[in-house]
Design a protein around this motif. Sequence first.
Motif, PDB file in Angstrom:
ATOM      1  N   LYS A  94      60.982   9.892 102.170  1.00 60.71           N
ATOM      2  CA  LYS A  94      60.537   9.928 100.772  1.00 60.71           C
ATOM      3  C   LYS A  94      59.285   9.095 100.548  1.00 60.71           C
ATOM      4  O   LYS A  94      58.428   9.454  99.744  1.00 60.71           O
ATOM      5  N   TYR A  95      59.187   7.988 101.243  1.00 57.12           N
ATOM      6  CA  TYR A  95      57.975   7.177 101.105  1.00 57.12           C
ATOM      7  C   TYR A  95      56.762   7.970 101.581  1.00 57.12           C
ATOM      8  O   TYR A  95      55.715   7.985 100.940  1.00 57.12           O
TER       9      TYR A  95
ATOM     10  N   LEU B 229      55.885  10.621  99.017  1.00 58.72           N
ATOM     11  CA  LEU B 229      55.181  10.068  97.855  1.00 58.72           C
ATOM     12  C   LEU B 229      53.738   9.752  98.218  1.00 58.72           C
ATOM     13  O   LEU B 229      52.815  10.023  97.450  1.00 58.72           O
TER      14      LEU B 229
ATOM     15  N   GLU C 208      54.370  -0.936  98.061  1.00 58.05           N
ATOM     16  CA  GLU C 208      55.250   0.017  97.384  1.00 58.05           C
ATOM     17  C   GLU C 208      55.860   0.991  98.376  1.00 58.05           C
ATOM     18  O   GLU C 208      57.066   1.205  98.401  1.00 58.05           O
ATOM     19  N   LEU C 209      55.009   1.600  99.191  1.00 60.79           N
ATOM     20  CA  LEU C 209      55.458   2.710 100.039  1.00 60.79           C
ATOM     21  C   LEU C 209      55.532   2.316 101.506  1.00 60.79           C
ATOM     22  O   LEU C 209      55.393   3.153 102.375  1.00 60.79           O
ATOM     23  N   THR C 210      55.720   1.071 101.780  1.00 61.54           N
ATOM     24  CA  THR C 210      55.707   0.508 103.148  1.00 61.54           C
ATOM     25  C   THR C 210      54.437   0.905 103.902  1.00 61.54           C
ATOM     26  O   THR C 210      53.557   0.095 104.054  1.00 61.54           O
TER      27      THR C 210
ATOM     28  N   LEU D  49      65.083   7.253  95.240  1.00 61.95           N
ATOM     29  CA  LEU D  49      64.358   6.487  96.248  1.00 61.95           C
ATOM     30  C   LEU D  49      65.035   5.133  96.404  1.00 61.95           C
ATOM     31  O   LEU D  49      65.300   4.435  95.438  1.00 61.95           O
TER      32      LEU D  49
ATOM     33  N   HIS E  88      62.368  -3.848 102.837  1.00 67.22           N
ATOM     34  CA  HIS E  88      61.174  -3.338 102.168  1.00 67.22           C
ATOM     35  C   HIS E  88      60.204  -4.498 102.017  1.00 67.22           C
ATOM     36  O   HIS E  88      60.628  -5.613 101.731  1.00 67.22           O
ATOM     37  N   PRO E  89      58.909  -4.240 102.227  1.00 66.05           N
ATOM     38  CA  PRO E  89      57.976  -5.368 102.239  1.00 66.05           C
ATOM     39  C   PRO E  89      57.899  -6.169 100.944  1.00 66.05           C
ATOM     40  O   PRO E  89      57.486  -7.316 100.981  1.00 66.05           O
ATOM     41  N   SER E  90      58.289  -5.606  99.824  1.00 69.23           N
ATOM     42  CA  SER E  90      58.040  -6.378  98.606  1.00 69.23           C
ATOM     43  C   SER E  90      59.267  -6.540  97.730  1.00 69.23           C
ATOM     44  O   SER E  90      59.159  -6.621  96.520  1.00 69.23           O
TER      45      SER E  90
ATOM     46  N   VAL F 189      56.268   3.578  89.949  1.00 69.85           N
ATOM     47  CA  VAL F 189      56.795   2.953  91.169  1.00 69.85           C
ATOM     48  C   VAL F 189      56.015   1.689  91.490  1.00 69.85           C
ATOM     49  O   VAL F 189      56.565   0.676  91.897  1.00 69.85           O
TER      50      VAL F 189
ATOM     51  N   VAL G   7      57.510  -2.825  91.562  1.00 67.88           N
ATOM     52  CA  VAL G   7      57.248  -3.843  92.572  1.00 67.88           C
ATOM     53  C   VAL G   7      56.702  -5.107  91.916  1.00 67.88           C
ATOM     54  O   VAL G   7      57.108  -6.222  92.230  1.00 67.88           O
TER      55      VAL G   7
END
Lengths: 319, 377
Positions: free
Chosen positions: A134-135, A138, A215-217, B21, B27-29, B358, B362
């Motif tokens: 999904k990332y 997006l 946000e999306l790695t 999602l 997750h980085p953040s 999105v 964050v």
Amino acid sequence: MPEWVMAIIKILIVLAFIGLNGMFLIWAERKVAGFIQARIGPARVGRPQGFFQLFADAIKMFSKEDVRPAAADKWVWWFAPVVFFTPVAMAFLVLPFGPNVIGLDMNIGLIYLAAVASFALLGVFMAGWGSNNKYSLLGAMRAGAQMISYEIPLILATIGVIMITGTLSTQGIVEYQVAHGWNIKTQFLAFVVFFIAMLAELNRTPFDLVIAESELTSGFFTEYSGIRWGMFMFAEYTNIFVMSALAVTLFFGGWASPFGLVGSVLIFLIKTYAIVFLIIWIRWSVPRVRIDQLMTLGWKFLLPLSLFNIVFTGLILLI
Amino acid sequence: MSEIEARRLKAEEVGHEKLILNLGPQHPSTHGVLRVITTLEGERITEAEPDIGFLHRNFEKIVEGWTWSQVIPLTDRNDYLANINNEHAYVLAVEKLAGIEVPERAEYIRVIMSELNRIASHLLTFGTFAMDMGAFTPFLYGFRERELLYDIFEKVTGARMMHNYVRLSGVRNDLPDGWDKEVLEFLDRLENDVIPDYYDLLIKNPIFEARSLGVGVLTKEDAIAYGAAGPILRGSGIDWDLRRDMPYSIYDRFDFEVITREEGDHYARFMVRMDEMIESAKIIRQAFEQMPEGPVMGKVPRVLKPEGDIYSAVEGPRGEIGVYLVGDGNFKPYRVKWRAPSFSNLSILPLMAKGQFVADIVLTIGTLDPIFGEVDR
């Protein structure tokens, strides 16, 4: 020498250049980032300044495991890096490095570049869709919106230059500047639009929403590893070079120099890397914009500005 | 039915598919191990549900088997960016419960260390918020100053993070010689060089303003209803700071301002933290001036068997760190309840995330600044 041997030699030179340039830029980016961030950057592998880090990185990328997610769409996933990489390499065909140092001096050089550059989006989208993540999806969606809306001002910005020089050939544009001086004098507005759109086209900060680490790695190439990830990186850094070279060709006189053939190539490379440095500098200095702000900037600000530039250039030519 | 209407109906039938999602726990953040299950419509979030507990260490139950003083090192691990504040909160509660006297000098040292810890914590929040926004460089600048501050801590406590420094009836050891000069030098640098640098580097940037001004607004009513604490409460315009309104230790002797901002957006919360650093520096300067000589440890009964219950709270960098203690006349606590500010702050996330992009959720996590050591405990 038969023509096809020449062609193969040229292709090999371009591929070697892409490899070296990619590795050099990865190292340079880390080094510049280090200095900007009050640290040293790579310093362990090789002297001076950890220069052999780039070879260490290359070896690492080649020897890493190439993991494919079980749910990925095999062929789409497989070919995405290739599709992303190929148009970037193809762009070298019309980049004028010197008076005769060019792959092929086409009379539709700029149209060719625009056509080839828009192909890169296909690779991004294949990567995003094929990863089945999904990332990634997006990221790819954002890439679609972003690249399409910024390609328009990018190309419209070059139209001013085309109107002044009266040619679509990249070599012709440089030759015009040899005779009349740099285009930046009359096309400053076009350069500003071109540069901003270029940053968005390259997915660099402040427009790196496609990758958007926080946000999306890693955006569309989250699922890639090893040399496939490396191909994305190489394509990206090569793309930075191509776009910078294009900016130099269009606005900063290209290879124009009084020092003969070698001098011309050197001057061209120096100017290009100066713009590359500017891009790296911007990347490590500013935050990222949001998707709606990005769209607003593209459609409400850059597009009218580039249209205005065309009208303005036309008026100047008329007078 | 006209053709257009038919088409519209058909389009509605196809409808939008909602995308679920999963942000985190890797997750980085998400600042640790937060998992947020978000439902997206395009880039908009329609629903966000935080899932916590990945860092649960059973703190409250474990300490029921330990003696009163054995608990102190473990409180460090709750909010691991505000260790002294946590120790202070616990020790203060036990001292109140058992009626232990604290020497004057020890109180001053506690205040100085707490405020330094607040600065360290806010520096990190500055950095991580910048990184959530995609600016990597301010993050490292924030870390650089925090690193200097940790060197300063190390000279006193011997540790960089897990100090175990505040003890019942005082602090473990006195300050080393010349340490105050080092701290004052650091504060001068912070006020004159570092914070102006941060303004130039990040805060004055138009992209920063565009991303944070008017985004993620938390109203006064919601802030109170959700039990928000610390900079989040003050960023929504509520003038409440335990250091001034329920003075503990010796905070009533210092002259400082409570920073509030009315807007309640990301920018307000962020700026409250920036300004609080300067206020903390003020307090530290005054404390050094007023600090008397004397012992740093008082007398504690050899066997501590307090009885009764008590709630006592301090103002940590993230808000009210509350400790509720029940003693049943035994050498170990009957119950320790930890009121973690991050926990109540995080509970606002679903409310604030609704309708955001999105990219903004964050930032919302970044500005609520939860620390999972104390959320999950």
